[in-house]
Design a protein around this motif. Structure first.
Motif, PDB file in Angstrom:
ATOM      1  N   ALA A 134       0.845  -1.193   0.000  1.00 10.55           N
ATOM      2  CA  ALA A 134       0.000   0.000   0.000  1.00 10.55           C
ATOM      3  C   ALA A 134       0.880   1.244   0.000  1.00 10.55           C
ATOM      4  N   ASN A 135       0.330   2.345  -0.499  1.00  9.40           N
ATOM      5  CA  ASN A 135       1.042   3.615  -0.523  1.00  9.40           C
ATOM      6  C   ASN A 135       0.081   4.733  -0.140  1.00  9.40           C
ATOM      7  N   ASN A 136       0.389   5.421   0.950  1.00  9.21           N
ATOM      8  CA  ASN A 136      -0.401   6.570   1.405  1.00  9.21           C
ATOM      9  C   ASN A 136      -1.887   6.241   1.519  1.00  9.21           C
ATOM     10  N   GLY A 137      -2.172   5.064   2.058  1.00  8.36           N
ATOM     11  CA  GLY A 137      -3.551   4.664   2.290  1.00  8.36           C
ATOM     12  C   GLY A 137      -4.205   3.914   1.161  1.00  8.36           C
ATOM     13  N   GLY A 178      -4.877   6.409 -10.614  1.00  8.08           N
ATOM     14  CA  GLY A 178      -6.244   6.901 -10.646  1.00  8.08           C
ATOM     15  C   GLY A 178      -7.282   5.904 -10.213  1.00  8.08           C
ATOM     16  N   THR A 179      -6.876   4.691  -9.808  1.00  3.45           N
ATOM     17  CA  THR A 179      -7.843   3.651  -9.425  1.00  3.45           C
ATOM     18  C   THR A 179      -7.960   3.476  -7.917  1.00  3.45           C
ATOM     19  N   GLY A 180      -7.283   4.339  -7.137  1.00  4.45           N
ATOM     20  CA  GLY A 180      -7.389   4.232  -5.684  1.00  4.45           C
ATOM     21  C   GLY A 180      -6.836   2.906  -5.189  1.00  4.45           C
ATOM     22  N   SER A 181      -7.641   2.193  -4.418  1.00  2.60           N
ATOM     23  CA  SER A 181      -7.224   0.900  -3.879  1.00  2.60           C
ATOM     24  C   SER A 181      -7.714  -0.277  -4.711  1.00  2.60           C
TER      25      SER A 181
END
Length: 298
Positions: A234-237, A262-265
């Protein structure tokens, strides 16, 4: 027998002592029978003096059947018990100047209890002589159990390692135990670091023997084909990569997931190894177990 009586009822029967010829410094032993002058008992012997600084030295034992008490700050009340008749310490304030304190004599299960008020916190401090350096342990009662925290002292107290301990009768939303290093945990094991001088935050398993390996073991209990273990990046949440072990029993496959900007998680399967040995890209086999390339684009 030497008998000493008071000429006035309830005034006390007193013996006076002095080792000066002018008798300007004196000590007294006074016997009182009146309940109101007997410090919570039916009668009392009172040691007193003219110097407002009195010691009683016993070159031998002091025996007490009913315990030991600290006298009242004023008046003749019953005082405060500090060792009761069952040899229990009670109403104790701060210990100062102690060396080694030993509990028990190898004959039974001993207990050291800290009894705080509701939701109160009990502490143990280890500090140097200027109170600016040291460590501490504190415990706090919570629903279904309690929390134990270890901390460090420099200019103030900072909590460092956290244990959240709950009874197994807790609701499903409250795990039996959580451990946090650097943070109050939200997972069963939670490590946190925000000090850039520490470098990478590393979980290290070091086997220093020549005949064994260092092992990181992840185990689930799936009975149908699904993820039984995961390693998440993970990176920055945001979840950005994921490696999943897929199993339904004693078989195993690996799937690798990645995320584009741009896809979040949201992650998608990009590479995999089936339990039969096929290599997949995007969920499609491109090399089978016989090393044949299939389903390749031009």
């Amino acid at each position: 027998a030497l008998k000493i009586y008071s000429a006035t009822t309830t005034a006390g029967a007193r013996v006076e002592f002095s080792d000066l010829t002018n008798e300007v410094q004196k000590g007294y032993i006074t016997y009182y029978h009146a309940n109101g002058a007997s410090y919570g008992s039916g009668n009392a012997f009172v040691f007193d003096d003219t110097e407002n600084s009195l010691s009683v030295f016993v070159d031998g034992k002091i025996l007490s059947k009913d315990g030991f008490y600290v006298g009242p700050a004023s008046g003749t009340g019953g005082g405060t018990v500090v060792i009761d008749a069952s040899r229990n310490l009670t109403n104790i304030g701060n210990y100062t100047g102690l060396g080694t304190m030993t509990l028990g004599n190898y004959t039974g299960g001993e207990q050291l209890q800290f009894l705080a008020n509701a939701d109160g916190t009990s502490h143990i401090y280890w500090r140097d002589n200027n109170q600016s350096e040291g460590t501490y342990l504190k415990a706090k009662g919570e629903t279904y159990g309690g929390d134990i925290t270890f901390g460090a002292r420099w200019d103030d107290d900072e909590d460092k390692i956290f244990f959240q301990l709950r009874q197994s009768s807790a609701s499903s939303s409250a795990p039996d135990a959580r451990i946090g290093i650097g943070i109050s945990p939200t997972e069963i094991l939670h490590l946190y670091e925000d000090n850039s001088t520490m470098g990478n935050t590393t979980l290290k398993v070091h086997n220093n023997k020549t005949d064994d390996a260092a092992v990181l073991w992840l185990e689930g209990k799936r009975t149908s084909s699904n993820d039984t273990a995961q390693i998440i990046g993970a990176n920055n949440g945001n979840v950005v990569t994921n490696i999943r072990t897929i199993s339904s029993g004693d078989n195993g496959a690996l799937k690798f997931y990645t995320s584009i900007s741009g896809t979040g998680s949201s992650v998608v399967e990009t590479f995999g190894i089936t339990d039969g040995g096929n290599i997949t890209v995007g969920g499609t086999t491109v090399i089978d177990a016989s090393r044949n390339a299939i389903n390749l684009a031009t």
